[in-house]
Design a protein around this motif. Structure first.
Motif, PDB file in Angstrom:
ATOM      1  N   THR A  65       0.910  -1.049  -0.066  1.00 27.49           N
ATOM      2  CA  THR A  65      -0.076   0.085   0.105  1.00 27.49           C
ATOM      3  C   THR A  65       0.924   1.201   0.042  1.00 27.49           C
ATOM      4  N   CYS A  66       0.336   2.469   0.030  1.00 28.52           N
ATOM      5  CA  CYS A  66       1.073   3.701   0.185  1.00 28.52           C
ATOM      6  C   CYS A  66       1.660   4.062   1.402  1.00 28.52           C
ATOM      7  N   LYS A  67       2.872   4.623   1.527  1.00 24.32           N
ATOM      8  CA  LYS A  67       3.311   4.905   3.033  1.00 24.32           C
ATOM      9  C   LYS A  67       2.221   5.870   3.790  1.00 24.32           C
ATOM     10  N   HIS A  68       1.643   6.584   2.874  1.00 21.99           N
ATOM     11  CA  HIS A  68       0.753   7.636   3.912  1.00 21.99           C
ATOM     12  C   HIS A  68      -0.663   6.945   4.171  1.00 21.99           C
ATOM     13  N   VAL A  69      -0.941   5.786   3.541  1.00 23.25           N
ATOM     14  CA  VAL A  69      -1.819   4.957   3.944  1.00 23.25           C
ATOM     15  C   VAL A  69      -1.564   4.167   5.599  1.00 23.25           C
ATOM     16  N   ILE A 129      -0.029  -6.220  13.209  1.00 22.86           N
ATOM     17  CA  ILE A 129       0.351  -5.714  12.176  1.00 22.86           C
ATOM     18  C   ILE A 129       1.851  -4.932  11.859  1.00 22.86           C
ATOM     19  N   ARG A 130       2.562  -5.301  11.241  1.00 22.35           N
ATOM     20  CA  ARG A 130       3.986  -4.739  11.039  1.00 22.35           C
ATOM     21  C   ARG A 130       3.942  -4.052   9.514  1.00 22.35           C
ATOM     22  N   PHE A 131       4.578  -2.567   9.737  1.00 17.36           N
ATOM     23  CA  PHE A 131       4.739  -1.555   8.684  1.00 17.36           C
ATOM     24  C   PHE A 131       6.221  -1.851   8.427  1.00 17.36           C
ATOM     25  N   VAL A 132       6.651  -1.680   7.156  1.00 21.09           N
ATOM     26  CA  VAL A 132       7.939  -1.506   6.596  1.00 21.09           C
ATOM     27  C   VAL A 132       7.698  -0.482   5.378  1.00 21.09           C
ATOM     28  N   ASN A 133       8.160   0.796   5.662  1.00 22.31           N
ATOM     29  CA  ASN A 133       7.859   1.918   4.817  1.00 22.31           C
ATOM     30  C   ASN A 133       9.102   2.372   4.269  1.00 22.31           C
ATOM     31  N   HIS A 134       8.894   2.545   2.804  1.00 20.44           N
ATOM     32  CA  HIS A 134      10.151   2.865   2.068  1.00 20.44           C
ATOM     33  C   HIS A 134      10.514   4.254   2.671  1.00 20.44           C
ATOM     34  N   PRO A 135      12.076   4.497   2.685  1.00 22.71           N
ATOM     35  CA  PRO A 135      12.598   5.810   3.350  1.00 22.71           C
ATOM     36  C   PRO A 135      12.454   7.110   2.378  1.00 22.71           C
ATOM     37  N   GLU A 136      11.933   6.724   1.035  1.00 19.14           N
ATOM     38  CA  GLU A 136      11.938   7.884   0.218  1.00 19.14           C
ATOM     39  C   GLU A 136      10.561   8.100  -0.507  1.00 19.14           C
ATOM     40  N   TYR A 137      10.165   6.771  -0.918  1.00 16.52           N
ATOM     41  CA  TYR A 137       8.892   7.096  -1.866  1.00 16.52           C
ATOM     42  C   TYR A 137       7.493   6.615  -0.967  1.00 16.52           C
ATOM     43  N   ASP A 138       6.474   6.905  -1.617  1.00 12.78           N
ATOM     44  CA  ASP A 138       5.147   6.860  -0.985  1.00 12.78           C
ATOM     45  C   ASP A 138       4.751   5.343  -1.117  1.00 12.78           C
ATOM     46  N   LEU A 139       5.566   4.414  -0.499  1.00 10.24           N
ATOM     47  CA  LEU A 139       5.517   3.064  -0.706  1.00 10.24           C
ATOM     48  C   LEU A 139       5.622   2.367   0.730  1.00 10.24           C
ATOM     49  N   SER A 140       4.984   1.320   0.898  1.00  7.82           N
ATOM     50  CA  SER A 140       5.004   0.553   2.136  1.00  7.82           C
ATOM     51  C   SER A 140       4.367  -0.821   2.131  1.00  7.82           C
ATOM     52  N   GLN A 236      -8.692   5.110  -3.572  1.00  6.33           N
ATOM     53  CA  GLN A 236      -7.831   4.341  -4.291  1.00  6.33           C
ATOM     54  C   GLN A 236      -6.177   4.382  -4.061  1.00  6.33           C
ATOM     55  N   SER A 237      -5.660   4.932  -3.160  1.00  6.18           N
ATOM     56  CA  SER A 237      -4.377   4.901  -2.780  1.00  6.18           C
ATOM     57  C   SER A 237      -3.939   3.628  -2.255  1.00  6.18           C
ATOM     58  N   GLY A 238      -2.905   3.036  -2.956  1.00 11.26           N
ATOM     59  CA  GLY A 238      -2.453   1.812  -2.361  1.00 11.26           C
ATOM     60  C   GLY A 238      -3.027   0.826  -3.336  1.00 11.26           C
ATOM     61  N   GLY A 239      -3.790   1.020  -4.233  1.00  6.08           N
ATOM     62  CA  GLY A 239      -4.372   0.141  -5.310  1.00  6.08           C
ATOM     63  C   GLY A 239      -3.546  -0.243  -6.491  1.00  6.08           C
ATOM     64  N   PRO A 240      -3.564  -1.436  -6.966  1.00  9.73           N
ATOM     65  CA  PRO A 240      -2.637  -1.659  -7.993  1.00  9.73           C
ATOM     66  C   PRO A 240      -2.959  -1.249  -9.434  1.00  9.73           C
ATOM     67  N   LEU A 241      -1.809  -0.767 -10.148  1.00  7.11           N
ATOM     68  CA  LEU A 241      -2.073  -0.232 -11.525  1.00  7.11           C
ATOM     69  C   LEU A 241      -1.514  -1.420 -12.546  1.00  7.11           C
ATOM     70  N   PHE A 242      -2.446  -1.616 -13.612  1.00  5.47           N
ATOM     71  CA  PHE A 242      -2.283  -3.004 -14.151  1.00  5.47           C
ATOM     72  C   PHE A 242      -2.462  -2.597 -15.544  1.00  5.47           C
ATOM     73  N   ASP A 243      -2.010  -3.645 -16.589  1.00  2.00           N
ATOM     74  CA  ASP A 243      -2.319  -3.592 -17.811  1.00  2.00           C
ATOM     75  C   ASP A 243      -3.319  -4.556 -18.222  1.00  2.00           C
ATOM     76  N   SER A 244      -3.729  -4.532 -19.534  1.00  2.00           N
ATOM     77  CA  SER A 244      -4.988  -5.251 -20.244  1.00  2.00           C
ATOM     78  C   SER A 244      -4.955  -6.842 -19.769  1.00  2.00           C
ATOM     79  N   GLU A 245      -3.675  -7.220 -19.501  1.00  2.00           N
ATOM     80  CA  GLU A 245      -3.548  -8.674 -19.051  1.00  2.00           C
ATOM     81  C   GLU A 245      -3.547  -8.914 -17.520  1.00  2.00           C
TER      82      GLU A 245
END
Length: 309
Positions: A65-69, A129-140, A236-245
């Motif tokens: 999910t996102c770090k801000h989430v 619940i354990r959180f591992v946040n990315h040090p720079e990006y909005d990613l967790s 939608q924050s934390g949701g996947p971005l995906f292609d047609s496959e």
């Protein structure tokens, strides 16, 4: 023959465009889940609903999910502990003395005093619940621990060659931007928000397509994000971005608003038979997603296993 082949190509293209993400959405929905929240400000009896999104990576309970989430979820315990402290210290006091306790704890009607979180259809039970946040990006990365049964049976396939993501490509996001659940109540006897067995526990998932416009780079120039021609919606924050496959190529992070400069000031128009002056300041709303390359790199660093397309 040439005309027939041309018509066949047009029909095939039309059918593909019309149903581009149907199968992909069904697949991605299998591992994408909602996070629901109920909260209220100090002194209020009105609950506010909130939502965000996560998607599971593997059967061990790891999810993205996102770090801000993650930070939003993590603050719930601290908020509730302060409110419980207020309830304990103010019990039996006059309203004036109770207000003194509230001031001491920094509570007023502009502050969130109570917040409850639930992970919808994720696991049968949660011990930690354990959180591992990315040090720079909005990613967790989120690790749900203590469950016996995971609420998903399929997991994402991440794009192997991230160079395949290019401007002009149509992609889709999936999440839960419209919190329509109502399985909660304010227990007046306990002065506490609580989840209930009655009511609607889920909100409908919502897909949103868009075109890749540009890439986002960090301070070193390294690509970490994907800009989309359409906004990602709240929830939608934390949701996947995906292609047609159904291959995951990123994760929705935030939406930015760029001023277009097509401003209208004191423009006289006629509306409903009446003349009026209007002002309008135009913006374009562009979604920003974390790039699959940054996601895979982070999971590799944390030793989280995942599947490649």
């Amino acid at each position: 023959m040439a005309v027939r082949n041309y018509l066949f190509s047009l029909i095939s293209a039309f059918i593909f465009t019309k149903f581009m993400f149907v199968k992909a959405i069904q697949e991605v929905a299998g591992f994408t889940r909602a996070i629901h929240s109920i909260s209220r400000n100090f002194g209020s009896q009105k609950a506010q609903r909130g939502a965000a999104t996560l998607f599971f990576v593997n059967e061990e309970g790891w999810a993205l999910t996102c770090k801000h989430v993650a930070q939003w979820v993590a603050q719930a315990d601290m908020i509730n502990k302060k409110f419980h402290q207020y309830q304990s210290e103010s019990r039996g006091l006059s309203s004036q003395l109770a207000k003194t306790v509230a001031n001491k704890l920094g509570l007023d009607d502009s502050k969130t005093a109570e917040m409850r979180i639930t992970f919808v259809d994720c696991v049968d039970k949660i011990q930690n619940i354990r959180f591992v946040n990315h040090p720079e990006y909005d990613l967790s990365l989120i690790k749900i621990e203590g469950f016996e049964k995971l609420g998903v049976t399929q997991f994402p396939r991440f794009l192997k060659d991230h160079q395949q993501v290019q401007p002009g490509q149509m992609l889709c996001r999936l999440g839960f931007p419209f919190p329509e659940f109502n399985n909660f109540q304010l227990n007046l006897a306990k002065d506490q928000l609580e989840w209930t067995q009655a009511g609607q526990p889920r909100s409908p998932r919502f897909p949103l397509e868009g075109m890749v416009t540009r890439f986002l780079g960090d301070k070193t120039g390294k690509v970490y994000g994907i800009e989309m021609s359409t906004p990602g919606l709240r929830g939608q924050s934390g949701g996947p971005l995906f292609d047609s496959e159904g291959t995951v190529v990123g994760m929705q992070s935030r939406t930015k608003h760029l001023h277009l400069g097509f401003d209208i000031e004191e423009k006289e128009i006629v509306a409903h038979g009446k003349s009026k002056k209007v002002n309008d300041y135009s913006f374009i709303h562009l979604g920003e997603c974390i790039h699959v390359s940054a996601i895979k790199e982070f999971m590799d660093q944390q030793g989280v296993k995942y599947h490649l397309a």
